[in-house]
Design a protein around this motif. Structure first.
Motif, PDB file in Angstrom:
ATOM      1  N   ARG A  89       5.956  25.246  -3.828  1.00 26.47           N
ATOM      2  CA  ARG A  89       5.284  24.655  -4.992  1.00 26.47           C
ATOM      3  C   ARG A  89       6.206  23.726  -5.772  1.00 26.47           C
ATOM      4  N   SER A  90       7.494  23.994  -5.758  1.00 24.87           N
ATOM      5  CA  SER A  90       8.420  23.205  -6.574  1.00 24.87           C
ATOM      6  C   SER A  90       8.926  21.944  -5.890  1.00 24.87           C
ATOM      7  N   GLY A  91       8.541  21.701  -4.625  1.00 29.53           N
ATOM      8  CA  GLY A  91       8.962  20.475  -3.951  1.00 29.53           C
ATOM      9  C   GLY A  91       9.334  20.728  -2.510  1.00 29.53           C
ATOM     10  N   ALA A  92       9.914  19.711  -1.878  1.00 32.54           N
ATOM     11  CA  ALA A  92      10.276  19.808  -0.468  1.00 32.54           C
ATOM     12  C   ALA A  92      11.687  19.277  -0.259  1.00 32.54           C
ATOM     13  N   LEU A  93      12.370  19.838   0.732  1.00 33.45           N
ATOM     14  CA  LEU A  93      13.716  19.404   1.096  1.00 33.45           C
ATOM     15  C   LEU A  93      13.788  19.143   2.586  1.00 33.45           C
ATOM     16  N   GLY A  94      14.616  18.199   2.956  1.00 32.87           N
ATOM     17  CA  GLY A  94      14.898  17.910   4.349  1.00 32.87           C
ATOM     18  C   GLY A  94      16.387  17.658   4.483  1.00 32.87           C
ATOM     19  N   CYS A  95      16.853  17.330   5.659  1.00 31.70           N
ATOM     20  CA  CYS A  95      18.256  17.033   5.888  1.00 31.70           C
ATOM     21  C   CYS A  95      18.340  15.804   6.781  1.00 31.70           C
ATOM     22  N   ILE A  96      19.153  14.832   6.381  1.00 26.34           N
ATOM     23  CA  ILE A  96      19.322  13.645   7.219  1.00 26.34           C
ATOM     24  C   ILE A  96      20.624  13.693   8.010  1.00 26.34           C
ATOM     25  N   ASP A  97      21.324  14.836   7.919  1.00 37.99           N
ATOM     26  CA  ASP A  97      22.551  15.022   8.687  1.00 37.99           C
ATOM     27  C   ASP A  97      22.477  16.333   9.476  1.00 37.99           C
ATOM     28  N   ASP A  98      21.307  16.565  10.122  1.00 36.42           N
ATOM     29  CA  ASP A  98      21.122  17.773  10.925  1.00 36.42           C
ATOM     30  C   ASP A  98      22.055  17.767  12.125  1.00 36.42           C
ATOM     31  N   GLN A  99      22.603  18.925  12.405  1.00 40.40           N
ATOM     32  CA  GLN A  99      23.300  19.181  13.650  1.00 40.40           C
ATOM     33  C   GLN A  99      22.752  20.499  14.137  1.00 40.40           C
ATOM     34  N   ALA A 100      22.283  20.536  15.364  1.00 39.32           N
ATOM     35  CA  ALA A 100      21.611  21.743  15.834  1.00 39.32           C
ATOM     36  C   ALA A 100      21.796  21.941  17.326  1.00 39.32           C
ATOM     37  N   ASP A 101      21.649  23.186  17.714  1.00 41.24           N
ATOM     38  CA  ASP A 101      21.510  23.568  19.111  1.00 41.24           C
ATOM     39  C   ASP A 101      20.199  24.323  19.187  1.00 41.24           C
ATOM     40  N   PHE A 102      19.440  24.121  20.252  1.00 41.01           N
ATOM     41  CA  PHE A 102      18.203  24.881  20.393  1.00 41.01           C
ATOM     42  C   PHE A 102      17.941  25.196  21.859  1.00 41.01           C
ATOM     43  N   THR A 103      17.203  26.274  22.057  1.00 33.31           N
ATOM     44  CA  THR A 103      16.855  26.716  23.399  1.00 33.31           C
ATOM     45  C   THR A 103      15.351  26.874  23.497  1.00 33.31           C
ATOM     46  N   ILE A 104      14.779  26.269  24.512  1.00 33.77           N
ATOM     47  CA  ILE A 104      13.365  26.436  24.832  1.00 33.77           C
ATOM     48  C   ILE A 104      13.323  27.412  26.010  1.00 33.77           C
ATOM     49  N   SER A 105      12.887  28.637  25.768  1.00 30.12           N
ATOM     50  CA  SER A 105      12.841  29.615  26.852  1.00 30.12           C
ATOM     51  C   SER A 105      11.481  29.628  27.548  1.00 30.12           C
ATOM     52  N   GLN A 106      10.455  29.119  26.860  1.00 29.43           N
ATOM     53  CA  GLN A 106       9.136  28.957  27.497  1.00 29.43           C
ATOM     54  C   GLN A 106       8.439  27.760  26.872  1.00 29.43           C
ATOM     55  N   LEU A 107       7.927  26.892  27.723  1.00 33.83           N
ATOM     56  CA  LEU A 107       7.143  25.739  27.278  1.00 33.83           C
ATOM     57  C   LEU A 107       6.082  25.471  28.339  1.00 33.83           C
ATOM     58  N   THR A 108       4.830  25.735  27.968  1.00 28.48           N
ATOM     59  CA  THR A 108       3.716  25.553  28.890  1.00 28.48           C
ATOM     60  C   THR A 108       2.749  24.554  28.288  1.00 28.48           C
ATOM     61  N   ARG A 109       2.386  23.569  29.083  1.00 28.02           N
ATOM     62  CA  ARG A 109       1.415  22.567  28.652  1.00 28.02           C
ATOM     63  C   ARG A 109       0.109  22.763  29.420  1.00 28.02           C
ATOM     64  N   ALA A 110      -1.010  22.502  28.745  1.00 29.62           N
ATOM     65  CA  ALA A 110      -2.324  22.521  29.393  1.00 29.62           C
ATOM     66  C   ALA A 110      -2.479  21.242  30.207  1.00 29.62           C
ATOM     67  N   GLY A 111      -3.568  21.147  30.950  1.00 29.22           N
ATOM     68  CA  GLY A 111      -3.848  19.967  31.760  1.00 29.22           C
ATOM     69  C   GLY A 111      -3.902  18.685  30.955  1.00 29.22           C
ATOM     70  N   ASP A 112      -4.328  18.778  29.695  1.00 31.08           N
ATOM     71  CA  ASP A 112      -4.399  17.590  28.837  1.00 31.08           C
ATOM     72  C   ASP A 112      -3.069  17.282  28.148  1.00 31.08           C
ATOM     73  N   GLY A 113      -2.018  18.085  28.434  1.00 28.07           N
ATOM     74  CA  GLY A 113      -0.704  17.848  27.848  1.00 28.07           C
ATOM     75  C   GLY A 113      -0.432  18.631  26.577  1.00 28.07           C
ATOM     76  N   SER A 114      -1.457  19.250  26.005  1.00 21.88           N
ATOM     77  CA  SER A 114      -1.238  20.018  24.777  1.00 21.88           C
ATOM     78  C   SER A 114      -0.412  21.264  25.076  1.00 21.88           C
ATOM     79  N   ILE A 115       0.323  21.719  24.080  1.00 25.59           N
ATOM     80  CA  ILE A 115       1.196  22.874  24.260  1.00 25.59           C
ATOM     81  C   ILE A 115       0.401  24.153  24.038  1.00 25.59           C
ATOM     82  N   VAL A 116       0.460  25.044  25.014  1.00 26.26           N
ATOM     83  CA  VAL A 116      -0.246  26.321  24.895  1.00 26.26           C
ATOM     84  C   VAL A 116       0.720  27.484  24.703  1.00 26.26           C
ATOM     85  N   ASP A 117       1.964  27.353  25.133  1.00 24.53           N
ATOM     86  CA  ASP A 117       2.959  28.404  24.942  1.00 24.53           C
ATOM     87  C   ASP A 117       4.300  27.779  24.585  1.00 24.53           C
ATOM     88  N   LEU A 118       4.956  28.351  23.584  1.00 21.65           N
ATOM     89  CA  LEU A 118       6.298  27.907  23.210  1.00 21.65           C
ATOM     90  C   LEU A 118       7.092  29.098  22.707  1.00 21.65           C
TER      91      LEU A 118
END
Length: 171
Positions: A118-147
């Motif tokens: 309610r009081s506002g929003a914050l973001g970061c323009i100097d993000d540094q990150a590591d991430f892991t996708i352990s499951q990513l399933t797309r439907a026939g139309d390309g939409s994501i069904v599992d993540l």
């Protein structure tokens, strides 16, 4: 009287199970915990569907995870993208850099995070990150069904306080 209440209770429970199965609502969860001083994700938060809104979609080469409270006043967004010329897939992405929502894909993996209340929003323009996708399933139309994904994000440098998060989505 107990028998009547029991029968009504069972009927309501069975009707509820049928209604839940028929609607097949997506199952989603987004949660994070941050070290003291981390930004824009601070403290900890958790959104779980169906009480909260948790959605996953893809646009402009980025997988976007949106989570918000039912009233919309408490929300977060994380965007994950592969390096330029690649489509995001299962695996670990190290050294992700800030990628703005309208920016083209980077030579490195991309990461964007924002947090709002309610009081506002914050973001970061100097993000540094590591991430892991352990499951990513797309439907026939390309939409994501599992993540299934996890991330560690730091705003401001490699030694900045970290926020760790996870996404579970099955639509």
């Amino acid at each position: 009287m107990r028998r009547v209440l029991f029968v009504v209770g069972v009927a309501v429970a069975v009707a509820g199970v049928g209604a839940t199965s028929a609607s097949a609502a997506p199952v989603g969860e987004f949660a994070y915990a941050a070290e003291a001083g981390a930004t824009p994700l601070s403290g900890s938060a958790r959104w779980v569907a169906p009480a909260d809104e948790v959605g996953v979609w893809e646009s402009g080469g980025a997988v976007k995870v949106d989570a918000s409270s039912a009233d919309g006043w408490d929300w977060a967004r994380v965007e994950l993208s592969a390096p330029a010329g690649e489509q995001l897939h299962e695996g670990t992405y190290v050294g992700a850099r800030h990628r703005g929502q309208a920016d083209p894909q980077l030579d490195s993996p991309g990461f964007f995070v924002a947090r709002g209340t309610r009081s506002g929003a914050l973001g970061c323009i100097d993000d540094q990150a590591d991430f892991t996708i352990s499951q990513l399933t797309r439907a026939g139309d390309g939409s994501i069904v599992d993540l299934e994904a996890t991330f560690v994000e730091r705003c401001g440098g490699p030694d900045a306080p970290a926020a760790t998060g996870e996404v579970h989505f099955h639509g």
